[in-house]
Design an enzyme around this catalytic site. Structure first.
Site, PDB file in Angstrom:
ATOM      1  N   ASP A 401       0.911  -1.262  -0.242  1.00 45.95           N
ATOM      2  CA  ASP A 401      -0.384  -0.265   0.050  1.00 45.95           C
ATOM      3  C   ASP A 401       0.936   0.876   0.173  1.00 45.95           C
ATOM      4  O   ASP A 401       1.527   1.518   0.734  1.00 45.95           O
ATOM      5  CB  ASP A 401      -0.809  -0.174   1.297  1.00 45.95           C
ATOM      6  N   GLU A 454       1.231   0.316  -5.251  1.00 49.31           N
ATOM      7  CA  GLU A 454       0.850   0.602  -5.375  1.00 49.31           C
ATOM      8  C   GLU A 454       1.492   1.829  -5.554  1.00 49.31           C
ATOM      9  O   GLU A 454       1.443   2.274  -4.653  1.00 49.31           O
ATOM     10  CB  GLU A 454      -0.704   0.783  -4.139  1.00 49.31           C
TER      11      GLU A 454
END
Length: 716
Positions: A401, A454
């Site tokens: 993330d 990401e």
């Protein structure tokens, strides 16, 4: 301290309060070369204290000070127990924690200090052990700035004075073996800071925590027997870049509310199999205090959230998915952590896991802290954590993330709020080094897994190997494609012709990285509405646009990710507080969209041209001529065996009859997918299953309105 002398009062008082850094140097057995010595123990409020030695003899203790008792012994006492009586006549017999040797070895301590212990979870935390015939739990914790550390929990009535830990020297590790406790015991560490304050902290290495909002760590052991050897062997045989990868993103708590890890296994396996996805991606399952964070503010990096059961229950869920040939990806959050007082923030009273400079150690926008990636022990904590999920839970990939927030020192900061690196640049060199290390180590130890970034900027070499200076990820989320394509598809078809670049620009850079095309949870929250809601037109047109968009997405180079609920056209925005609108499947039009996604996955998996050379620009060609229409996007995909699939998308609201287009080869092309087929709720415009070309490869197919065709070449 000699055996002939009693510890001074200052030492005895700190032992009595559990605030001495080396309690084992005073308590327990201390003998000289001739076998003469003393036993000491802490037994406050006792009236008498005796020890029964291994040979059956007993010795009586004399009270020294503050509940510290001492007995003379001759010879090694061996294994012994201590019996304590009190003024009310009650008595208690127990093993002595301070008679045991350290449960962590010198090599482990060296590797921890060097930041090179790849299996950190095996030595730090709480582990059931049998030492010298006694079962108990070995506690170890890294707290280098602490003056003293105690274990408090169910076993001592949450009074840690009886269980002070010993410092293991320069490693910063503290250790204590507590006999006669085991799985299920709740505990925390109580830390004496440099400022002389006692603070209570959950175990950073805990493998289980209480169900939030409770915050204690819980001792746990696994007896799970895996049955996914076939899956793991297949996984390691080829990289995922060369395999079909269609990902169903799941927030477990709201997929079907009320289901735990075990309860979810059968329905999730059945559903994902029916829909044809190759992988499930779980939003973070590491322990987190606030459900509304969706798991992205982690307090227990080694503990699966107890909201849905224990660690072995999660193992069961993953094992069942593997048995059904479904891979498992888990979101992983090494970019920041919350400020909750019971967790990592200022763990030993000083900045420890977080960077001490707030210009590098705090995300003001998110109200969270940033790891100190330059500190070897912190980097080790995170690298080992990634390996932990691969080793202990057999996950097949980690989606990392907020990578962009890690890469740039000025991420979401104004001028003057950040400090440049040693070369004057904005790159966070320590975070880059960490990402390279975790990726290289994970791929070395677990061939066939996927590390997925990401990453929302154009940082170069995200999926380039570390040996070539890249970050070493296997895949990168294509946020540019996501933003452009969603903007395009949300426009009225009347105006799309003026924005063709939003659809085609992704082809310019499609092969610069190994991409995943994501329509994730982030696109259906915070007022963005659902994917269905973004589509223009009436209800039928919205569903037609969705089918066309998803077909275009599945045909586009790159792997695919779709957030739960979009496969049947959920109309409302997603909320973690309630379940999906499964009742919508009772509406025929949405059930047909649901069937279309299953067909899309089936065709995708069957046609290797759509995935085998996903990241090879030589296997892709844009198609045009003899005419060009800005509402039409056409391209071909090829595998290494000569199989070819052509994707033709018509994003206008009108059918295009006899549309002239040059296909890569002459002959007959089979219409293997038509998003406008009546069985999926479309208008039924198409080519009766086949498209013919002339001798030069020229074809004139009919393109359905708001529709996409997949054509496969028939060599015969």
């Amino acid at each position: 301290m000699s055996l002939s002398s009693t510890p001074d009062d200052v030492v005895l008082d700190t032992i009595a309060t559990g605030s001495y850094h080396d309690p084992h140097s005073v308590l327990g057995v201390h003998t000289d070369a001739d076998g003469n010595g003393v036993l000491r123990t802490r037994r406050p409020l006792a009236s008498t204290v005796t020890a029964e030695l291994a040979d059956g003899s007993t010795v009586e203790f004399t009270h020294l000070r503050g509940g510290i008792w001492e007995a003379d012994i001759t010879g090694a006492p061996g294994r012994y127990t201590i019996t304590t009586t009190y003024d009310d006549g009650s008595s208690h017999t127990a093993d002595d924690p301070y008679r045991h040797v350290p449960t962590i070895g010198e090599l482990d301590l060296h590797l921890i200090a060097e930041g090179r212990h790849e299996e950190l979870w095996r030595v730090l935390g709480a582990h059931e052990r049998v030492l010298d015939g006694t079962a108990g739990v070995a506690f170890t914790v890294w707290a280098p700035d602490a003056r003293a550390v105690r274990v408090l929990g169910d076993h001592n009535g949450w009074d840690g004075q009886a269980h002070s830990m010993r410092s293991m020297g320069g490693s910063g590790v503290w250790e204590l073996f507590i006999p006669e406790i085991g799985s299920g015991a709740r505990y925390k560490f109580e830390i004496l800071t440099r400022a002389s304050n006692w603070i209570e902290k959950a175990d950073p290495m805990a493998r289980l925590a209480e169900v939030p909002p409770a915050t204690a760590s819980v001792v746990t052991s696994s007896d799970y027997t895996w049955t996914d050897d076939t899956w793991l062997a297949h996984r390691s045989s080829a990289p995922l870049t060369d395999q079909p990868m269609s990902i169903y993103e799941v927030h477990l708590g709201s997929w079907r509310p009320g289901l735990g890890y075990r309860d979810a296994a059968d329905p999730l396996v059945e559903y994902v199999t029916q829909q044809g996805f190759t992988h499930v991606e779980f939003m973070p399952l590491a322990e987190h205090p606030f459900g509304g964070s969706w798991g992205y503010q982690v307090t227990g990096y080694y503990a699966p959230t107890s909201r849905f059961g224990g660690p072995d229950d999660l193992r069961y869920l993953i094992d069942r998915l593997h048995q059904a040939d479904i891979g498992v990806i888990m979101d992983w959050v090494p970019g920041h952590f919350p400020k909750d007082a019971f967790a990592l923030a200022q763990f030993d009273g000083e900045p420890l896991y977080e960077h001490p400079d707030p210009r590098r150690g705090e995300h003001k926008d998110w109200g969270t802290l940033i790891f100190d990636y330059g500190r070897s022990e912190v980097r080790n904590f995170l690298v080992a954590n990634a390996l932990y999920w691969f080793e202990e839970f057999h996950v097949d990939g980690l989606r990392v993330d907020a990578v962009a927030s890690m890469l740039y020192l000025d991420y979401s900061r104004n001028e003057g709020e950040w400090a440049p690196n040693q070369y004057g640049g904005r790159e966070n060199l320590e975070a880059i080094k960490f990402l390279q290390e975790v990726n290289a180590t994970a791929y070395k130890r677990y061939p066939g897994i996927a590390m997925i970034a990401e990453e929302s900027t154009s940082f170069p070499g995200v999926t380039a190997p570390t040996s070539h200076g890249g970050l070493g990820f296997g895949f990168k989320w294509n946020m540019g494609w996501m933003n452009d394509s969603l903007q395009y598809i949300s426009r009225d078809p009347l105006y799309r012709a003026h924005h063709e670049g939003e659809l085609s620009f992704s082809f310019v850079y499609a092969f610069t990285e190994n991409f995943v095309l994501p329509i994730s949870h982030d696109e259906v929250v915070h007022g963005k509405g659902s994917l269905f809601g973004r589509m223009p037109g009436d209800h039928w047109q919205k569903l037609a646009n969705m089918r066309a968009y998803l077909a275009y997405m599945w045909g586009h180079p790159g792997k695919q990710l779709l957030f739960m609920g979009q496969e049947f056209g959920q109309m409302s925005e997603w909320s973690e507080g309630r379940g999906l609108d499964w009742w919508m499947l009772e509406q025929p039009a949405h059930a047909q969209l649901h069937d279309f996604v299953a067909a899309l996955n089936r065709v995708y998996r069957d046609e290797s041209a759509l995935w085998a050379r996903d990241h090879d620009g030589a296997a892709f060609s844009r198609l045009g001529g003899p005419s060009w229409n800005p509402n039409v996007s056409a391209f071909s995909r090829r595998d290494s065996h000569g199989n070819t699939v052509v994707v033709i998308a018509n994003f206008s609201g009108e059918p295009l009859h006899h549309y002239p287009i040059d296909l890569p080869e002459g002959g007959v092309w089979t219409e293997v997918l038509n998003s406008d087929a009546t069985v999926y709720g479309g208008s039924g415009v198409g080519n009766y299953g086949v498209v013919h070309t002339d001798d030069h490869g020229r074809a004139t197919p009919t393109l359905p309105p708001l529709g996409v065709l997949f054509l496969k070449h028939n060599a015969s």
